[in-house]
Write a protein that holds these residues in place. Sequence first.
Motif, PDB file in Angstrom:
ATOM      1  N   GLY A 170      -7.516  -0.827   4.111  1.00 13.41           N
ATOM      2  CA  GLY A 170      -7.160  -2.223   4.331  1.00 13.41           C
ATOM      3  C   GLY A 170      -5.729  -2.563   3.946  1.00 13.41           C
ATOM      4  O   GLY A 170      -5.186  -3.570   4.397  1.00 13.41           O
ATOM      5  N   HIS A 171      -5.122  -1.733   3.102  1.00 16.34           N
ATOM      6  CA  HIS A 171      -3.752  -1.969   2.643  1.00 16.34           C
ATOM      7  C   HIS A 171      -3.057  -0.626   2.503  1.00 16.34           C
ATOM      8  O   HIS A 171      -3.673   0.357   2.101  1.00 16.34           O
ATOM      9  N   GLY A 172      -1.767  -0.590   2.829  1.00 17.65           N
ATOM     10  CA  GLY A 172      -0.998   0.640   2.671  1.00 17.65           C
ATOM     11  C   GLY A 172      -1.078   1.537   3.892  1.00 17.65           C
ATOM     12  O   GLY A 172      -1.649   1.169   4.918  1.00 17.65           O
ATOM     13  N   PRO A 173      -0.519   2.740   3.770  1.00 14.96           N
ATOM     14  CA  PRO A 173      -0.459   3.655   4.916  1.00 14.96           C
ATOM     15  C   PRO A 173      -1.812   4.300   5.213  1.00 14.96           C
ATOM     16  O   PRO A 173      -2.739   4.236   4.396  1.00 14.96           O
ATOM     17  N   VAL A 174      -1.881   4.926   6.376  1.00 21.23           N
ATOM     18  CA  VAL A 174      -3.054   5.747   6.707  1.00 21.23           C
ATOM     19  C   VAL A 174      -3.069   6.925   5.737  1.00 21.23           C
ATOM     20  O   VAL A 174      -2.026   7.539   5.460  1.00 21.23           O
ATOM     21  N   LEU A 175      -4.249   7.223   5.205  1.00 18.70           N
ATOM     22  CA  LEU A 175      -4.376   8.240   4.156  1.00 18.70           C
ATOM     23  C   LEU A 175      -5.024   9.503   4.692  1.00 18.70           C
ATOM     24  O   LEU A 175      -5.885   9.435   5.576  1.00 18.70           O
ATOM     25  N   LEU A 176      -4.650  10.639   4.128  1.00 16.16           N
ATOM     26  CA  LEU A 176      -5.369  11.884   4.386  1.00 16.16           C
ATOM     27  C   LEU A 176      -6.416  12.042   3.288  1.00 16.16           C
ATOM     28  O   LEU A 176      -6.097  11.983   2.093  1.00 16.16           O
TER      29      LEU A 176
END
Length: 192
Positions: A170-176
Amino acid sequence: MTEIEQVTVSMDGFEVNSYVVHAPEGDVIVDAGAEPEKILGAVRAPVVAVLITHAHADHVGALDAVLRETNAPLYVHPDAAEGTGVGVYEPLDEGQVLDLAGETFRVLHTPGHAVGSVTFVVGRDQIVGDLILPGSVGRTDIDGASWEDLEISLRKVMPLWEDGTRLYAGHGPVLLASEQLENNPYLPPVLP
């Protein structure tokens, strides 16, 4: 080939992510947080559905405008429905599989940060709302939140992670997911 496009919008100077899932037969919007014109500007095909991960104000602020413009049905967990302010919706439930625009969305009920929170599994990827954030997890010091529930929810989504699984938060960059397993101190240990 389905593509999940992150659309970062601003609500009172606070950034939140909405997503437009470009599926083979249309688009699906997830979390209409703010700036409806920016979300709708990312749309490439008819919108067949609007999905909500949870009904906190920063995730539903543009919902009325997006529903008006797209005329698409709203999908939300019944425990979160009141927070949307929308009376008519399609209820989401644990384990439900939605076939939308030629793509499959598997629903996992993942409360903890908010009542009625859900995670959408799309292929090997997950749209997690505020369940997981970069190096952190959703807050549990607010009304309707529970660390115990959050931990149960994390243990539900984590076994589905594969090499290359992306987490759309919902917040910040796309995560691995693999990087979060290594570096996120708030994730519970993976049980054998």
